[in-house]
Design a protein around this motif. Sequence first.
Motif, PDB file in Angstrom:
ATOM      1  N   LEU A 185       0.829  -1.211   0.000  1.00 52.03           N
ATOM      2  CA  LEU A 185       0.000   0.000   0.000  1.00 52.03           C
ATOM      3  C   LEU A 185       0.862   1.260   0.000  1.00 52.03           C
ATOM      4  CD1 LEU A 185      -2.723  -1.083   2.597  1.00 52.03           C
ATOM      5  CD2 LEU A 185      -3.087  -0.742   0.157  1.00 52.03           C
ATOM      6  N   ILE A 186       1.927   1.254   0.811  1.00 55.55           N
ATOM      7  CA  ILE A 186       2.801   2.428   0.882  1.00 55.55           C
ATOM      8  C   ILE A 186       3.598   2.578  -0.412  1.00 55.55           C
ATOM      9  CG2 ILE A 186       4.852   3.348   2.068  1.00 55.55           C
ATOM     10  CD1 ILE A 186       3.508   2.520   4.677  1.00 55.55           C
ATOM     11  N   MET A 187       3.927   1.461  -1.059  1.00 56.57           N
ATOM     12  CA  MET A 187       4.616   1.530  -2.352  1.00 56.57           C
ATOM     13  C   MET A 187       3.713   2.170  -3.414  1.00 56.57           C
ATOM     14  SD  MET A 187       6.483  -1.497  -4.500  1.00 56.57           S
ATOM     15  CE  MET A 187       5.218  -1.894  -5.685  1.00 56.57           C
ATOM     16  N   ILE A 188       2.431   1.796  -3.419  1.00 55.82           N
ATOM     17  CA  ILE A 188       1.480   2.404  -4.375  1.00 55.82           C
ATOM     18  C   ILE A 188       1.321   3.898  -4.080  1.00 55.82           C
ATOM     19  CG2 ILE A 188      -0.932   2.417  -5.182  1.00 55.82           C
ATOM     20  CD1 ILE A 188      -0.957  -0.644  -4.541  1.00 55.82           C
ATOM     21  N   ALA A 189       1.260   4.255  -2.781  1.00 57.91           N
ATOM     22  CA  ALA A 189       1.161   5.673  -2.388  1.00 57.91           C
ATOM     23  C   ALA A 189       2.375   6.452  -2.908  1.00 57.91           C
ATOM     24  CB  ALA A 189       1.072   5.789  -0.869  1.00 57.91           C
ATOM     25  N   ALA A 190       3.567   5.867  -2.769  1.00 54.19           N
ATOM     26  CA  ALA A 190       4.795   6.525  -3.249  1.00 54.19           C
ATOM     27  C   ALA A 190       4.784   6.648  -4.768  1.00 54.19           C
ATOM     28  CB  ALA A 190       6.018   5.727  -2.795  1.00 54.19           C
ATOM     29  N   MET A 191       4.215   5.651  -5.456  1.00 52.00           N
ATOM     30  CA  MET A 191       4.138   5.706  -6.921  1.00 52.00           C
ATOM     31  C   MET A 191       3.215   6.829  -7.392  1.00 52.00           C
ATOM     32  SD  MET A 191       4.020   1.662  -7.805  1.00 52.00           S
ATOM     33  CE  MET A 191       3.037   1.905  -9.265  1.00 52.00           C
ATOM     34  N   VAL A 227       9.613   9.079  -3.336  1.00 46.17           N
ATOM     35  CA  VAL A 227      10.941   8.449  -3.328  1.00 46.17           C
ATOM     36  C   VAL A 227      11.522   8.493  -1.921  1.00 46.17           C
ATOM     37  CG1 VAL A 227      13.277   8.538  -4.297  1.00 46.17           C
ATOM     38  CG2 VAL A 227      11.329   9.087  -5.746  1.00 46.17           C
ATOM     39  N   TYR A 228      11.384   9.644  -1.259  1.00 47.51           N
ATOM     40  CA  TYR A 228      11.937   9.781   0.097  1.00 47.51           C
ATOM     41  C   TYR A 228      11.257   8.815   1.070  1.00 47.51           C
ATOM     42  CZ  TYR A 228      13.276  11.733   4.586  1.00 47.51           C
ATOM     43  OH  TYR A 228      13.757  11.873   5.855  1.00 47.51           O
ATOM     44  N   LEU A 229       9.941   8.639   0.910  1.00 43.15           N
ATOM     45  CA  LEU A 229       9.202   7.712   1.787  1.00 43.15           C
ATOM     46  C   LEU A 229       9.747   6.294   1.637  1.00 43.15           C
ATOM     47  CD1 LEU A 229       6.672   7.801   3.724  1.00 43.15           C
ATOM     48  CD2 LEU A 229       5.387   6.871   1.817  1.00 43.15           C
ATOM     49  N   LEU A 230      10.022   5.891   0.386  1.00 42.34           N
ATOM     50  CA  LEU A 230      10.565   4.540   0.152  1.00 42.34           C
ATOM     51  C   LEU A 230      12.028   4.434   0.592  1.00 42.34           C
ATOM     52  CD1 LEU A 230       8.990   3.418  -3.252  1.00 42.34           C
ATOM     53  CD2 LEU A 230       8.280   2.850  -0.934  1.00 42.34           C
ATOM     54  N   ILE A 231      12.780   5.546   0.509  1.00 44.03           N
ATOM     55  CA  ILE A 231      14.167   5.527   1.025  1.00 44.03           C
ATOM     56  C   ILE A 231      14.139   5.340   2.538  1.00 44.03           C
ATOM     57  CG2 ILE A 231      16.198   6.992   1.456  1.00 44.03           C
ATOM     58  CD1 ILE A 231      15.707   8.212  -1.353  1.00 44.03           C
ATOM     59  N   ARG A 232      13.222   6.065   3.178  1.00 48.10           N
ATOM     60  CA  ARG A 232      13.115   6.011   4.634  1.00 48.10           C
ATOM     61  C   ARG A 232      12.644   4.627   5.108  1.00 48.10           C
ATOM     62  NH1 ARG A 232      15.665   8.250   8.169  1.00 48.10           N
ATOM     63  NH2 ARG A 232      15.124  10.424   7.873  1.00 48.10           N
ATOM     64  N   PHE A 233      11.681   4.043   4.389  1.00 50.77           N
ATOM     65  CA  PHE A 233      11.142   2.721   4.766  1.00 50.77           C
ATOM     66  C   PHE A 233      11.458   1.713   3.665  1.00 50.77           C
ATOM     67  CE2 PHE A 233       8.007   5.779   6.691  1.00 50.77           C
ATOM     68  CZ  PHE A 233       8.502   5.670   7.976  1.00 50.77           C
ATOM     69  N   HIS A 234      12.746   1.622   3.309  1.00 45.42           N
ATOM     70  CA  HIS A 234      13.155   0.779   2.170  1.00 45.42           C
ATOM     71  C   HIS A 234      12.864  -0.698   2.410  1.00 45.42           C
ATOM     72  CE1 HIS A 234      16.836  -0.624   4.268  1.00 45.42           C
ATOM     73  NE2 HIS A 234      16.643   0.486   4.932  1.00 45.42           N
ATOM     74  N   PHE A 235      12.751  -1.105   3.693  1.00 47.51           N
ATOM     75  CA  PHE A 235      12.491  -2.515   3.997  1.00 47.51           C
ATOM     76  C   PHE A 235      11.081  -2.940   3.568  1.00 47.51           C
ATOM     77  CE2 PHE A 235      11.910   0.243   7.650  1.00 47.51           C
ATOM     78  CZ  PHE A 235      10.579   0.030   7.964  1.00 47.51           C
ATOM     79  N   LEU A 236      10.206  -1.953   3.294  1.00 46.21           N
ATOM     80  CA  LEU A 236       8.826  -2.287   2.890  1.00 46.21           C
ATOM     81  C   LEU A 236       8.777  -2.965   1.526  1.00 46.21           C
ATOM     82  CD1 LEU A 236       7.053   1.094   3.766  1.00 46.21           C
ATOM     83  CD2 LEU A 236       7.018  -0.966   5.114  1.00 46.21           C
TER      84      LEU A 236
END
Length: 571
Positions: A185-191, A227-236
Amino acid sequence: MSICLIISSLLMLLFLFSFISSFFFLMLNKVMLIEYEIFYLNSISIEMLILLDWMSLMFMGFVLFISSMVIFYSKSYMEMDLNIKRFILLVLMFVFSMMLMILSPNLISILLGWDGLGLVSYCLVIYYQNVKSYGAGMLTALSNRIGDVMLLISIAWILNYGSWNLFIYLEYFINDKLLNLVGLLIMIAAMTKSAQIPFSAWLPAAMAAPTPVSALVHSSTLVTAGVYLLIRFHFLIFNYSYILLFIGLMTMFMSGLGANFEFDLKKIIALSTLSQLGLMMCILSLGSKELAFFHLLVHALFKALLFMCAGNFIHLMMNCQDIRFMGGLINKSPLTVVYFNISNLALCGMPFFSGFYSKDLIMELYSMMQMNLFIYTIMFLSLSLTVSYSVRLTYYLMFLNMKFFSLNCLLEEKNYMSFSMGLMFTIVLFSGSMMMWVMFMNPYLIVLPLFLKIFTLLMVSMGVWLGVEITKFKLFYSLVFMNKIKLLNFMSMMWNLPYISTLGLSYLFLNMGKKISKNIDQGWLEFIGSQGLFSFLKLNSSLMQYFFKNNLKIYLIMFVGWVLVLMIMII
């Protein structure tokens, strides 16, 4: 002293404090977590959490610096605007929302910043109030709304675990299947926020905003939030890395193709932003978050400068954005052209410019990976397309003849725009090498075979050749605009994503709504509903009214009639 200068100075001071603090945190390897309890009720505790480490402080510093320069730039660019104070306040709200998102590891406060970005971006896109801006603003707001919904679902789902602080669950994400759903879900939000396929249409449309806004939004704030959200929570994204890699590659390739067929100056730069965001997503999906962050910071600087130079050209050309009119600008505004070309070369990844340090490292890292031929080919083709549209843009702006008014008085002035671009240019020149020395404690030495080592440079050279050929070879454009070759038309229109995002989603519902309105609302429902009922009651009430107004006559007539009936019956 005007409001622009005061706010710009304050932001610059905050930038210096944040940037120096980030060095301090990086050198000492420190992380600071500040928790503030807002209120406590029974067993419910609402806390505000702030995560301070070198990454968040450095990114915040860059956002503050760029916003400071943009507000300083706006002093000249927006000087004729009557509502400049409203504009500055909107920009400040935007920066505040971004800072809230950067500093928070908590999903609730991330959502506050995330939603703030979406809402203020809508207000900024529709700043010039016309139909095109309203359409672009609505597309921007609704595309970002999808990401907001994904975050809201994540917040609801993570209620099962007891805390909204995602970094608590680092070890559980790999094994817990249900918690992986939050990652998706967070990956789709970042996209959606970073405009990856299929949500790419809003980013070029958002160019309806004023140019200083574009310089801020499309370099370091709105589009980089995902991009920053995924960098911060890259383990997701551990379990979805190949999906993200494919989407990032396709976005990069699609935007590179689209930019080669575009004539709007700001849209070309917007599509190049989209291409770089795709590159960041690709490198992030391969697990190198520091390298993605490095490219994010360096790209933010030279892209902001590119937009500032574009704004100066548009300002000089009396709001004309078509590059076909802009030939021979080297004679009219040499200083802006120098800034523009340097930032363009940084974008291409030319050796020893700031973009080279991150892009070359990314390409060499790709060459080390065990990727299949499709991914490798598309990656390097996208790199050459980046160089191609940059060369094409330079060719149109510098070497062709000016096709603007025969009598023009284009003159580069020494104003706030020139000063802010000059300061930005100084930082852009040294940012690549400086950031590399600061961020990577040990210098990287990647040993590759000779062909792979120079392959990146070969693709850049191919991009230069392709850019010159596309510019000179006008057949491409005549075919596109005559719609003779559907494939070229498809490529130039971002693979039809604008149609899909607008008419593709709304046509069926709008058409159905029209039929329902015509046949039911204004058809049968009118006949048997409100209008039919009204006609029936009106007829009955007018009949009763007639009876009540003439009641004595009717009574006498009925009496006479009754007497006649009695007489007939007696006889």
